[in-house]
Design a protein around this motif. Structure first.
Motif, PDB file in Angstrom:
ATOM      1  N   THR A   1       0.829  -1.200   0.000  1.00  0.00           N
ATOM      2  CA  THR A   1       0.000   0.000   0.000  1.00  0.00           C
ATOM      3  C   THR A   1       0.867   1.255   0.000  1.00  0.00           C
ATOM      4  O   THR A   1       0.608   2.208  -0.737  1.00  0.00           O
ATOM      5  CB  THR A   1      -0.930   0.016   1.232  1.00  0.00           C
ATOM      6  OG1 THR A   1      -1.765  -1.136   1.206  1.00  0.00           O
ATOM      7  CG2 THR A   1      -1.791   1.261   1.234  1.00  0.00           C
TER       8      THR A   1
ATOM      9  N   MET B   1       0.721   3.877  -2.985  1.00  0.00           N
ATOM     10  CA  MET B   1       0.352   5.274  -2.755  1.00  0.00           C
ATOM     11  C   MET B   1       1.471   6.217  -3.205  1.00  0.00           C
ATOM     12  O   MET B   1       1.212   7.293  -3.753  1.00  0.00           O
ATOM     13  CB  MET B   1       0.061   5.501  -1.264  1.00  0.00           C
ATOM     14  CG  MET B   1      -1.226   4.856  -0.783  1.00  0.00           C
ATOM     15  SD  MET B   1      -2.684   5.612  -1.542  1.00  0.00           S
ATOM     16  CE  MET B   1      -3.991   4.619  -0.800  1.00  0.00           C
TER      17      MET B   1
ATOM     18  N   TYR C   1      -3.496  10.629  -0.597  1.00  0.00           N
ATOM     19  CA  TYR C   1      -2.563   9.503  -0.678  1.00  0.00           C
ATOM     20  C   TYR C   1      -1.635   9.474   0.537  1.00  0.00           C
ATOM     21  O   TYR C   1      -1.256   8.401   1.021  1.00  0.00           O
ATOM     22  CB  TYR C   1      -1.741   9.595  -1.963  1.00  0.00           C
ATOM     23  CG  TYR C   1      -2.569   9.549  -3.227  1.00  0.00           C
ATOM     24  CD1 TYR C   1      -3.724   8.783  -3.280  1.00  0.00           C
ATOM     25  CD2 TYR C   1      -2.211  10.274  -4.362  1.00  0.00           C
ATOM     26  CE1 TYR C   1      -4.500   8.730  -4.437  1.00  0.00           C
ATOM     27  CE2 TYR C   1      -2.975  10.228  -5.522  1.00  0.00           C
ATOM     28  CZ  TYR C   1      -4.118   9.462  -5.551  1.00  0.00           C
ATOM     29  OH  TYR C   1      -4.878   9.415  -6.688  1.00  0.00           O
TER      30      TYR C   1
ATOM     31  N   GLY D   1      -3.254   7.733   3.246  1.00  0.00           N
ATOM     32  CA  GLY D   1      -3.188   6.290   3.040  1.00  0.00           C
ATOM     33  C   GLY D   1      -1.850   5.723   3.494  1.00  0.00           C
ATOM     34  O   GLY D   1      -1.789   4.656   4.108  1.00  0.00           O
TER      35      GLY D   1
ATOM     36  N   SER E   1      -1.242   3.056   6.528  1.00  0.00           N
ATOM     37  CA  SER E   1      -0.510   1.821   6.259  1.00  0.00           C
ATOM     38  C   SER E   1       0.696   1.695   7.183  1.00  0.00           C
ATOM     39  O   SER E   1       1.035   0.600   7.636  1.00  0.00           O
ATOM     40  CB  SER E   1      -0.058   1.781   4.795  1.00  0.00           C
ATOM     41  OG  SER E   1      -1.177   1.711   3.941  1.00  0.00           O
TER      42      SER E   1
ATOM     43  N   ASP F   1      -9.390   5.406   1.486  1.00  0.00           N
ATOM     44  CA  ASP F   1      -7.927   5.263   1.497  1.00  0.00           C
ATOM     45  C   ASP F   1      -7.469   4.085   0.650  1.00  0.00           C
ATOM     46  O   ASP F   1      -6.372   4.110   0.078  1.00  0.00           O
ATOM     47  CB  ASP F   1      -7.423   5.067   2.938  1.00  0.00           C
ATOM     48  CG  ASP F   1      -7.544   6.325   3.775  1.00  0.00           C
ATOM     49  OD1 ASP F   1      -7.647   7.420   3.186  1.00  0.00           O
ATOM     50  OD2 ASP F   1      -7.548   6.214   5.016  1.00  0.00           O
TER      51      ASP F   1
END
Length: 206
Positions: free
Chosen positions: A55, A59, A84, A87, A91, A128
Motif C-alpha cells: 500500500t 500510494m 494519498y 493512506g 498503512s 484510502d
C-alpha cells in the motif's frame, strides 16, 4: 557362564513408568503444537506485512503520477497528494501494529491475533484503499468497481486494522486471480439494535 537376570517391577513402579511415559508424550505433543502455532503465526505475519508495504509503495506511485499529470491543477494535485499521504500514514500505522504483534512473544506462542476495538470512519477507511485497488486492477487491464451502502453509519466501533487487512487480502486475491474483465467490491449491512452487521461481497467477471 553368565546368568541372565530378570527385573521384576512392582505394580506401583509399573504405574509410575506408564505415567512418566504419558507425561513425556504429552510434553512432546504440546511442544509440537507450540512450534506449529509459531510457524503458522509467523507465516501469516510475513503475508500481512506485505499488505501495508504494498500500500505504501502503491500510494507513493500514485503521488508521483499525480504530480506529473499536466492536466491537473495545483489545487487538485495538492488534494490528491494529501489523500494519498493519509493512506501512507494509515498503512504505516498498520505495519507498526503488525510488528507489535510479532514482538509480543505470548501472542506468537499462542498463534492467535488480538482484536483491538476502537472507533473508525468506515467510508474514510475505504476511500484510502480504493485508489490502490484501482491502480492494481489497471495494472492487469481490469476494471475495478466499488459500491458502498449509503445507509451504513460512517462511524463504527471495531478493529480497523484487521478490517483493512481482510478487505485488502480479499480484493488483492481477486485481482491476482482474475485474468480479464472486472473485479467488484460491494459493502452493505444492517443495524440491529446497537450492532452494525456488515456484508462484504467480492466477485470477478471474466
Amino acid at each position: 557362564v553368565m546368568k541372565s537376570k530378570r527385573v521384576v517391577l512392582s505394580k506401583a513402579s509399573y504405574q509410575v513408568l506408564i505415567d512418566n511415559n504419558e507425561k513425556l508424550a504429552d510434553a512432546e505433543r504440546r511442544a509440537n503444537d507450540a512450534n506449529k502455532a509459531k510457524s503458522d503465526f509467523l507465516s501469516s505475519m510475513s503475508h500481512e506485512i506485505r499488505t501495508p508495504m504494498n500500500t505504501v509503495l502503491g500510494m507513493n506511485e500514485l503521488i508521483k503520477m499525480t504530480l506529473a499529470d499536466p492536466d491537473l491543477s495545483i489545487g487538485e494535485k495538492i488534494n490528491r497528494v494529501i489523500g494519498y499521504s493519509d493512506g501512507i500514514q494509515h498503512s504505516g500505522e498498520a505495519l507498526l501494529y503488525i510488528i507489535n504483534d510479532i514482538l509480543d512473544i505470548s501472542r506468537i506462542e499462542s498463534g492467535k491475533f488480538e482484536i483491538r476495538p476502537a472507533g473508525y470512519h468506515l467510508h474514510k477507511l475505504m476511500d484510502d484503499m480504493i485508489p490502490l485497488f484501482r491502480l492494481s486492477a489497471e495494472g492487469k487491464n481490469l476494471i475495478f468497481n466499488y459500491e458502498a451502502d449509503e445507509e451504513l453509519p460512517g462511524y463504527i466501533e471495531g478493529d480497523s486494522v484487521r478490517v483493512r487487512q481482510i478487505i485488502t487480502n480479499i480484493v488483492n486475491n481477486a485481482i491476482k486471480y482474475t485474468k480479464d474483465g472486472s473485479v467488484s467490491l460491494k459493502i452493505s449491512g444492517r443495524v440491529e439494535e446497537e450492532t452494525v452487521i456488515t456484508d462484504l461481497r467480492e466477485h470477478s467477471v471474466m
